[in-house]
Design an enzyme around this catalytic site. Sequence first.
Site, PDB file in Angstrom:
ATOM      1  N   HIS A  88       0.851  -1.207   0.000  1.00  0.00           N
ATOM      2  CA  HIS A  88       0.000   0.000   0.000  1.00  0.00           C
ATOM      3  C   HIS A  88       0.881   1.251   0.000  1.00  0.00           C
ATOM      4  O   HIS A  88       1.920   1.293   0.660  1.00  0.00           O
ATOM      5  CB  HIS A  88      -0.931   0.000   1.215  1.00  0.00           C
ATOM      6  CG  HIS A  88      -2.012   1.037   1.084  1.00  0.00           C
ATOM      7  ND1 HIS A  88      -1.775   2.357   1.375  1.00  0.00           N
ATOM      8  CD2 HIS A  88      -3.286   0.954   0.650  1.00  0.00           C
ATOM      9  CE1 HIS A  88      -2.890   3.049   1.130  1.00  0.00           C
ATOM     10  NE2 HIS A  88      -3.821   2.212   0.691  1.00  0.00           N
ATOM     11  N   GLU A 157      -3.859   2.045  -7.240  1.00  0.00           N
ATOM     12  CA  GLU A 157      -4.317   3.193  -6.452  1.00  0.00           C
ATOM     13  C   GLU A 157      -3.371   4.368  -6.686  1.00  0.00           C
ATOM     14  O   GLU A 157      -2.288   4.422  -6.076  1.00  0.00           O
ATOM     15  CB  GLU A 157      -4.293   2.854  -4.958  1.00  0.00           C
ATOM     16  CG  GLU A 157      -5.152   1.675  -4.565  1.00  0.00           C
ATOM     17  CD  GLU A 157      -5.493   1.698  -3.068  1.00  0.00           C
ATOM     18  OE1 GLU A 157      -6.680   1.803  -2.764  1.00  0.00           O
ATOM     19  OE2 GLU A 157      -4.576   1.643  -2.242  1.00  0.00           O
TER      20      GLU A 157
HETATM   21  P1  13P Z   1      -9.591   6.523  -0.071  1.00  0.00           P
HETATM   22  O1  13P Z   1     -10.777   5.702  -0.547  1.00  0.00           O
HETATM   23  O2  13P Z   1      -9.813   7.167   1.250  1.00  0.00           O
HETATM   24  O3  13P Z   1      -9.123   7.450  -1.128  1.00  0.00           O
HETATM   25  O4  13P Z   1      -8.403   5.466   0.184  1.00  0.00           O
HETATM   26  C1  13P Z   1      -8.111   4.526  -0.778  1.00  0.00           C
HETATM   27  C2  13P Z   1      -7.146   3.563  -0.240  1.00  0.00           C
HETATM   28  O5  13P Z   1      -6.028   3.913   0.110  1.00  0.00           O
HETATM   29  C3  13P Z   1      -7.577   2.167  -0.103  1.00  0.00           C
HETATM   30  O6  13P Z   1      -6.505   1.324   0.157  1.00  0.00           O
END
Ligand code: 13P
Length: 238
Positions: A88, A157
């Site tokens: 992450h 992400e």
């Molecule tokens: P948000 O949905 O708060 O943008 O976070 C996404 C995330 O980091 C999920 O792992």
Amino acid sequence: MIIAANLKTNLTRKQTQEYMDALESFLNAHDISQKVVVFPTASSLNPHAGKLTVGAQNAYATVNGAYTGEIGLEQLEEFGIKTILIGHSERRHILGESQEQIMKKFDFYKALGFTIVYCIGEPLEVRESGDEKMAEYLDAQYIGIDVHYANLIVAYEPVWAIGTGLTPTLEDISSLHLKLKEKCSAPLLYGGSVKVTNAKDVLALDGVDGILVGSAALNVHDMCTMIGYAQELENIKK
Ligand code: 13P
């Protein structure tokens, strides 16, 4: 589809239990066949029997040992955890986890057959430096990672979209996902400011197999709504 909630450093043990109970009731009441995964804090882990899967946000690549502040396999096994989030961006950028450490973690939990939700994503300056630089950056996040691992799920992400309310356009998400799928055919989730208002559009995109949700997932009703969207979309496809 896969709908995953990363609760990050939020909710107490008691609140997490209430959250799981509410989700389970929803999944049962609405005949949901989507895969739902929740990543609570380490201190809120509990054995869980039900439709949803509980995963760990992090663990060290060890069975046990002298790694102050970390948990290992022994602590995960106590709660029957077989799913883990690795790579992450908050761990890469805030906690300084290197690709080498991530690789070790990946290999360790892969050897144990864990389902690994492996996160990749670029910071804003990389995105702004053009497609070539961005491809190089994302490629580097696959170094040492077995993209053919059977229990792999990837989550794209973009760092600049996490917790900011900003998202790439739907066209950008779809075209990037289709490109990423050429490299790795594992299910591919999108994460970064997904909420009730955009989840359905994101889930409907080509190349998107699910979503990884942070802030918006903290509201269990919103989480249920997003799961409901995934179910609706899948019912239409059938
Ligand atoms: P948000 O949905 O708060 O943008 O976070 C996404 C995330 O980091 C999920 O792992």
